[in-house]
Design a protein around this motif. Structure first.
Motif, PDB file in Angstrom:
ATOM      1  N   GLU A  75     -45.010  -2.723  54.848  1.00 49.89           N
ATOM      2  CA  GLU A  75     -44.007  -2.564  55.907  1.00 49.89           C
ATOM      3  C   GLU A  75     -43.112  -3.781  56.013  1.00 49.89           C
ATOM      4  OE1 GLU A  75     -45.922  -0.236  59.518  1.00 49.89           O
ATOM      5  OE2 GLU A  75     -47.206  -1.842  58.835  1.00 49.89           O
ATOM      6  N   ASP A 134     -52.409  -0.606  65.586  1.00 46.14           N
ATOM      7  CA  ASP A 134     -51.061  -1.145  65.349  1.00 46.14           C
ATOM      8  C   ASP A 134     -50.315  -1.193  66.681  1.00 46.14           C
ATOM      9  OD1 ASP A 134     -48.651  -1.935  64.296  1.00 46.14           O
ATOM     10  OD2 ASP A 134     -48.128   0.010  63.476  1.00 46.14           O
ATOM     11  N   ARG A 162     -48.430  -8.796  66.830  1.00 45.49           N
ATOM     12  CA  ARG A 162     -48.624  -7.347  66.750  1.00 45.49           C
ATOM     13  C   ARG A 162     -49.577  -6.979  65.613  1.00 45.49           C
ATOM     14  NH1 ARG A 162     -43.845  -3.923  63.929  1.00 45.49           N
ATOM     15  NH2 ARG A 162     -45.573  -2.470  64.167  1.00 45.49           N
ATOM     16  N   ASP A 177     -40.753   0.517  59.357  1.00 51.48           N
ATOM     17  CA  ASP A 177     -40.747  -0.930  59.554  1.00 51.48           C
ATOM     18  C   ASP A 177     -40.168  -1.658  58.353  1.00 51.48           C
ATOM     19  OD1 ASP A 177     -41.604  -1.578  62.162  1.00 51.48           O
ATOM     20  OD2 ASP A 177     -43.604  -0.856  61.657  1.00 51.48           O
ATOM     21  N   ARG A 226     -55.330   4.363  60.009  1.00 48.12           N
ATOM     22  CA  ARG A 226     -54.740   3.027  60.099  1.00 48.12           C
ATOM     23  C   ARG A 226     -55.358   2.299  61.281  1.00 48.12           C
ATOM     24  NH1 ARG A 226     -48.460   2.563  61.211  1.00 48.12           N
ATOM     25  NH2 ARG A 226     -48.940   3.207  63.334  1.00 48.12           N
ATOM     26  N   ARG A 282     -35.368  -1.368  65.009  1.00 45.04           N
ATOM     27  CA  ARG A 282     -35.401   0.107  64.903  1.00 45.04           C
ATOM     28  C   ARG A 282     -35.279   0.797  66.258  1.00 45.04           C
ATOM     29  NH1 ARG A 282     -41.714   1.169  62.944  1.00 45.04           N
ATOM     30  NH2 ARG A 282     -41.735   3.130  64.027  1.00 45.04           N
TER      31      ARG A 282
HETATM   32 MG    MG Z   1     -44.940   0.624  61.084  1.00 48.14          MG
END
Ligand code: MG
Ligand code: PEP
Length: 535
Positions: A425, A329, A352, A449, A326, A459
């Motif tokens: 997400e 992030d 983000r 997410d 990925r 979260r």
């Molecule tokens: Mg995530």
């Protein structure tokens, strides 16, 4: 019995004595001040001893954790020899101060100087000034570091790299820290060592030496537990060990339901050590390599070469098994100083992940170049986090094409059939999955997410636990939509959030048509056992 509450970093149970590890900060000595010549000699001797210690730590770090992490000790040795630092101390001694007083002044002056610098990397050096000055001061004042002689539950404010290396790791039953975050040095260490760990626990120092139970999954430390509780947890611990042993029988078995549906059972990792653990647990691939850990561990942007090496190492280790990396992030709960991100009222809804990458294209291109170059060393797939709109994916693909054209012009190889995917997400991405599916090869559903954004529920906020229903029907409806949209367009669908490893919903996820589950390495075998039972 006393019970303390913390936050889980690595789940598990540890039973043993508590060993409190404290940074013994040396205080100013009340010793008589000797002549400047004698004080200078004391300083020189202590400094030489400190450099010896640092060199030994450097060697130990090279052997135990690797070149990159060991470099900090080279920096420390260099800083102790720094001309300005030494001249400052020598001048104070010449003026009649004791060696320890001169050192305390140097510590204060240089650490403040670095802390006030604009450059983030230089700012970080302030902590190193404290570390090296304290080391010499401890030698000068004869402070002895605590030695841990028996396997113990280690309690500390947080562990510095030097402390972690000085302690005998075979004595670590579990780690508990007062501070630190999920990505702190201590958390990473605990994950690598595979020992139970909690952070942010406000224990009392009087617990040192007491017998305790750490049940890190629930974040609880029971100090001086009753005989009954000890018995219960010993039984749980034994049962877990036995279950773990029995699970070994699932190594090498294909992950098929009883009706013959093949499930790709992959692992979530953050670094090479995790990848080794994934292989030990017989993961069939890597479903989520959180590349931001490469950025989080550093004081400045990791270079293209550093990233290339890190990706290549994992791809080679996995030997042809699929590795889904990925792209960066960060933002929200994952803060990195050198990115210099502005304060935001709602960081989870803010700047983000892909938003930063599309905005700061050079950082993104460096990562994409490293990924493409590494792609020839294994079976790489790349996925993008926090997608909400189709244009984002189209722009990502344009940038990727630019990178690949540049590599071609430079005669550098890359995998032309690189699989591309997006993380689902956000509710928006789930709702436009039909359109997104036409652009990519796979979807990976990030339920952590997806739950946060669907239920409008932070979260990170422990107060919301009562409202945070991971089994909310809205989540399953969205998953179903994504699976159907993906399959209609020849995409495979994975789940890589925490829900993927939840044995209670495994059957339901597979029933919805999910093709891949990606979970922490330690979960792989119990999940396979569960899947084999599904009709
Ligand atoms: Mg995530
Ligand atoms: C998720 O959001 O479910 C996910 C896997 O990503 P992370 O937990 O790293 O945000």
């Amino acid at each position: 019995m006393k019970v303390y509450q913390g936050k889980c970093v690595v789940g598990g149970i540890a039973i043993g004595k508590i060993a409190l590890v404290k940074e013994n900060l040396p205080q100013e000595q009340n010793q008589d001040v000797l002549t400047p010549e004698e004080e200078l000699e004391r300083f020189q001797n202590s400094k030489a001893k400190a450099i010896e210690e640092i060199n030994a730590l450097h060697q130990k770090a090279l052997k135990e954790i690797g070149e990159e992490e060991a470099m900090i000790f080279e920096v420390h040795a260099m800083m102790l020899e720094d001309l300005d630092y030494n001249e400052f101390i020598e001048e104070k001694i010449a003026q009649g101060q004791s060696a320890s007083h001169a050192l305390l002044e140097a510590r204060e002056y240089f650490s403040t100087l670095f802390a006030q610098m604009d450059d983030e990397y230089m700012k970080e050096r302030s902590a190193d000034i404290l570390d090296i000055s304290n080391r010499v001061l401890k030698i000068l004042s004869g402070v002895v570091e605590r030695e841990i002689k028996e396997p113990s539950i280690i309690l500390a404010d947080d562990l510095s790299p030097s402390q972690t290396l000085q302690l005998d790791r075979s004595c670590f039953l579990a780690l508990v820290t007062r501070y630190g975050s999920n990505n702190s040095h201590t958390a990473i260490l605990a994950r690598t060592m595979g020992i139970p760990a909690c952070i942010q626990m406000h224990y009392d120092e009087s617990v040192d030496g007491e017998v305790a139970i750490l049940d890190s999954e629930s974040g609880k430390l029971y100090v001086n537990p009753s005989e009954q509780l000890l018995k219960e947890f010993t039984e749980i611990q034994e049962r877990k060990a036995k279950e773990q042993e029995e699970l070994q029988a699932y190594i090498g078995k294909p992950t098929l339901t009883q009706s013959g549906k093949k499930i790709m059972l992959y692992a979530n990792i953050g670094n090479l050590e995790d990848a080794k653990s994934a292989l030990q647990n017989d993961a069939e691939g890597i479903g989520l390599f959180r590349s931001e850990f490469l950025y989080l561990q550093k004081n400045t942007y990791p270079s293209e070469d550093e990233q290339f090496e890190a990706y290549k190492e994992v791809l080679e280790l996995m030997g042809g098994k699929k590795v889904v990396i990925r792209t960066l992030d960060i933002g929200a709960d994952k803060k990195i100083d050198y990115f210099d991100l502005d304060f935001e009222e709602n960081p989870a809804l803010g700047y983000r992940a892909i938003r930063i990458c599309l905005d700061r294209k050079e950082i993104f291109k460096t990562q994409l170049r490293a990924l493409c170059k590494a792609s020839v060393y294994g079976k790489l797939a790349v996925m993008f986090p926090m997608i909400t709109s189709l244009w984002e994916v189209q722009e990502i693909k344009k940038i990727l094409q630019e990178v690949q054209n540049e590599l071609k012009e430079q005669g550098l190889e890359y995998d032309e059939n690189l699989e591309l995917g997006v993380m689902i997400e956000t509710p928006a991405s789930a709702l436009i999955a039909q359109d997104l599916a036409k652009e990519v090869d796979f979807f990976s559903i990030g339920t952590n997410d997806l739950t946060q954004y669907t239920l409008a529920l932070d979260r990170q906020n422990p107060k919301l636990e009562r409202f945070a229903n991971p089994y909310h029907p809205a989540i399953f409806k969205l998953i179903k939509m994504v699976v159907d949209a993906g399959h209609q367009n020849n995409c495979w669908i994975g789940v890589c959030g925490e829900l993927a490893g939840d044995l209670k919903v495994c059957e339901e996820l597979i029933g919805l048509g999910v093709d891949e589950l990606s979970v922490s390495p330690a979960m792989i075998l119990s999940l396979r056992k569960r899947i084999l039972l599904i009709k």
